[in-house]
Design an enzyme around this catalytic site. Structure first.
Site, PDB file in Angstrom:
ATOM      1  N   GLU A  52       2.457  -3.786   1.012  1.00 10.14           N
ATOM      2  CA  GLU A  52       1.687  -3.023   0.192  1.00 10.14           C
ATOM      3  C   GLU A  52       2.406  -1.911  -0.147  1.00 10.14           C
ATOM      4  O   GLU A  52       2.904  -1.122   0.703  1.00 10.14           O
ATOM      5  CB  GLU A  52       0.642  -2.290   1.158  1.00 10.14           C
ATOM      6  CG  GLU A  52      -0.613  -3.426   1.496  1.00 10.14           C
ATOM      7  CD  GLU A  52      -1.596  -2.879   2.666  1.00 10.14           C
ATOM      8  OE1 GLU A  52      -2.335  -3.706   3.171  1.00 10.14           O
ATOM      9  OE2 GLU A  52      -1.284  -1.789   2.974  1.00 10.14           O
ATOM     10  N   ASP A  63      -4.870   9.943   5.830  1.00  7.85           N
ATOM     11  CA  ASP A  63      -3.441   9.443   6.718  1.00  7.85           C
ATOM     12  C   ASP A  63      -3.021  10.534   7.318  1.00  7.85           C
ATOM     13  O   ASP A  63      -3.243  11.785   7.401  1.00  7.85           O
ATOM     14  CB  ASP A  63      -2.560   9.452   5.308  1.00  7.85           C
ATOM     15  CG  ASP A  63      -2.609   8.161   4.685  1.00  7.85           C
ATOM     16  OD1 ASP A  63      -2.257   7.005   5.413  1.00  7.85           O
ATOM     17  OD2 ASP A  63      -2.844   8.182   3.520  1.00  7.85           O
TER      18      ASP A  63
END
Lengths: 264, 396
Positions: A52, A63
């Protein structure tokens, strides 16, 4: 089953290999702007089953610090989504494993969804992961476009996702289901897989149409092995980014990292 | 035309809930229950009592005679600066803490820029004896030390946001990340009409008490509930949402939204989102936001910390796009001088944010018999150091 409509390297991989798949996430343009292809090739050579590529964003709200910092560094290096597309030109001459792009919806909206899907499809990219794109909106506006371009769309599920919603997400997904291991942002060192057995059993026994990959807080051989007991494979992000940030010999370190995760 | 949120959480082309799956259960719980809860009689009784006895509502609608004389019109000030904690922000935090309790939440998180919403949240958490964590950009913590100390004194934990530009948008990111990591016991009190649906609607409803009172007060003072103009400053847009709310479907009322131009709209140091922004997604909703061609969110600038947000609430993006509200922008210098003017003419030292709304009087084609209501969203105590230290720079 949606995924039967799509035939790409990702769906082909799952039709030939169902166990122990390792998916590695890295941020495009990090640590150096032009590292994207080097990392991709080293991951393939090291034995990663798929990758990815993260699209850096100024405000990555799912995140944790490691990926945030890699995003900031990559943006300071001058990365843009247009540059990522340029960097991936000709990729399929040397990269044969499935490649997905992962990022936030705003980057894609500014590029243009149709333009991006067309460009990625031409490059041989297999799928997209956009955690803040609502499933409803994908079904309503984009699913046809993705299927017409053989582009997989991977959605996330979490320990809090209800049974009905699991089914709904499975129906919309194509490629695999991204099973978020714990209620967490990425790379949260305060969280681990202990205590997630019941959730993982639930996922394992859910009879999804799609394969499953467990991600978030997978960081080494032990957590990879544990995740693989319940899913088709595991996804590593922050731990890999952290290693990249400290590496002086990227290709060698990447191959060692992959080998260490897989073999211990 | 209807300017309220639709069933899917959109205001025209703007709004929605662009959130990662980790937040879906929390946001859905809120979406499924907020209307029922806030319409319960027991909720409304408790809210009304607190707004009256604790916040000090209704706030006065004050005829500013000398200001009216200067602009040769009739100007009323809606005195939100007289609310407990010094700004309108507390209207929303009172509502949300009551909602959080009914949702069974025990832990409160919030973001803050200048510290006003953080203080208002810490205040209601003290009132209810609930744990409170406020995220604040580390740059803002340095700039707004007294508010950091206020929050601590009220029992809150202030956590610095060290990511990105270390200001309001990053504090909001950190609060959202906290919510992802604490999905069961925590309620996130957003301070403005931003974020995923239902937040913009929820916050607008709690602030709508401002225009509800205006209507009643105007009937007493002028014989009509409707003024010719309602003016409010817009960062995220919570005070404007409250001031406009009950006038949205009264086309005779001109709605004037005032953004911060900073050092000038095209100076590169501005927060005038409707002039500089494009549609995109920030903090879970589709709206107008300042960003690069690549979709990176850019850092806004204004002398007023409460207006330097790179987006605006989706409701306002729709009011802009449909033309229902007119958007003006006011520079630092214009706002600063408007604050000096209001202080001298009316004996009221406004917050720098609210001073932007005062300053726009210069730009409107006002007639003698017009009735103008300015929402004076906050008092100027928090800006005193700026007023003292930068006077020469702005008034030469």
């Amino acid at each position: 089953m949606t995924s039967t409509n799509i035939n790409n390297k990702l769906t082909q991989l799952f039709s030939t290999k169902q166990k122990g798949l390792l998916n590695i996430y890295f941020t495009a343009g990090f640590p150096q702007l032009e590292n994207t292809r080097t990392i991709l090739k080293a991951l393939q050579d090291g034995g990663a089953d798929m990758v990815e590529i993260g699209i850096p964003f100024s405000d990555p709200l799912a995140d944790g610090p490691t990926i945030q910092e890699s995003n900031d560094a990559a943006l300071n290096n001058g990365i843009t989504l247009k540059k990522i597309v340029q960097q991936l030109q000709g990729m399929r001459e040397e990269i044969h494993i499935p490649v997905l792009l992962m990022g936030y919806i705003n980057s894609v909206l500014q590029y243009g969804v149709e333009e991006l899907v067309a460009d990625l499809s031409a490059l041989g990219v297999d799928g997209l992961i956009l955690p803040d794109l609502p499933v409803d909106e994908y079904k309503e506006k984009y699913q046809e476009l993705f299927e017409a371009n053989n582009m997989s769309m991977v959605f996330l599920v979490t320990p809090q996702t209800s049974v009905e919603r699991l089914k709904y997400i499975d129906e919309a997904s194509s490629g695999f289901i991204y099973v978020v291991s714990t209620a967490s942002t990425t790379g949260n060192e305060a969280k681990d897989l202990a205590g997630q057995k019941e959730y993982f059993e639930r996922i394992k026994n859910a009879k999804f149409n799609n394969p499953t990959m467990i991600g978030f807080n997978i960081k080494d051989h032990a957590s990879y092995t544990e995740a693989c007991n319940y899913a088709n494979g595991a996804i590593i992000g922050s731990a890999f980014i952290k290693m990249l940030g400290n590496s002086h010999l990227l290709e060698k370190d990447i191959k060692e990292f992959v080998s260490f995760v897989k073999q211990g | 035309m209807n300017y309220q949120v639709d069933k899917k959480g959109f205001y025209g082309n703007f709004g929605g809930a662009y959130i990662p799956e980790m937040l879906v259960p929390n946001v859905e719980e809120l979406r499924n229950r907020y209307l029922d809860i806030i319409q319960e009689e027991s909720f409304q009784l408790e809210m009304d009592e607190l707004l009256r006895d604790y916040v000090g509502r209704p706030t006065p609608l004050y005829l500013a005679k000398r200001l009216s004389e200067k602009y040769n019109t009739t100007v009323y000030l809606k005195r939100e600066d007289l609310c407990h904690t010094g700004a309108h922000k507390v209207n929303n935090t009172i509502g949300q803490i009551l909602l959080a309790r009914r949702l069974g939440k025990t832990r409160i998180i919030a973001e803050t820029g200048a510290g006003q919403h953080g203080v208002a949240t810490a205040t209601v958490c003290a009132l209810m004896g609930m744990e409170c964590i406020v995220y604040m950009g580390s740059v803002d913590m340095e700039r707004q030390k007294p508010n950091v100390e206020r929050m601590k004194m009220l029992g809150a934990t202030v956590r610095p946001a060290n990511s990105g530009s270390k200001t309001l948008k990053d504090a909001t990111n950190e609060a959202i990340r906290d919510w992802i990591n604490n999905p069961v016991d925590t309620h996130y009190i957003i301070g403005s009409v931003v974020g995923p649906h239902p937040y913009p609607d929820l916050v607008a409803r709690f602030q709508s008490v401002i225009s509800e009172e205006m209507r009643e007060q105007l009937i007493d003072k002028t014989g009509s509930p409707n003024p010719d103009y309602v003016i409010a400053c817009v960062g995220g847009g919570s005070n404007a949402a409250g001031a406009f709310y009950n006038y949205l479907s009264e086309p005779s009322v001109n709605l004037i939204a005032v953004e911060a131009a900073g050092q000038g709209v095209y100076s590169g140091h501005s927060a005038a989102t409707t002039f500089l922004g494009k549609p995109g997604v920030i903090h879970g909703s589709k709206t107008l936001l300042m960003q690069t061609e690549d979709g990176q969110i850019t850092e806004p600038y204004s002398i007023s910390a409460g207006l330097d947000y790179p987006g605006i609430g989706p409701m306002h993006a729709n009011l802009f796009e449909t033309g229902r509200a007119k958007f003006y922008s006011i520079t630092d210098t214009e706002a600063f001088n408007a604050a000096m003017l209001l202080s001298k003419l009316e004996g009221i030292i406004p917050a720098l944010e609210s001073a932007h709304a005062i300053a726009v009087l210069e730009n409107l084609p006002l007639k003698k018999d017009d009735v103008v209501v300015i929402n004076l969203s906050g008092r100027g105590d928090k800006d005193l150091m700026t007023y003292i230290t930068r006077k020469d720079e702005f008034t030469k």
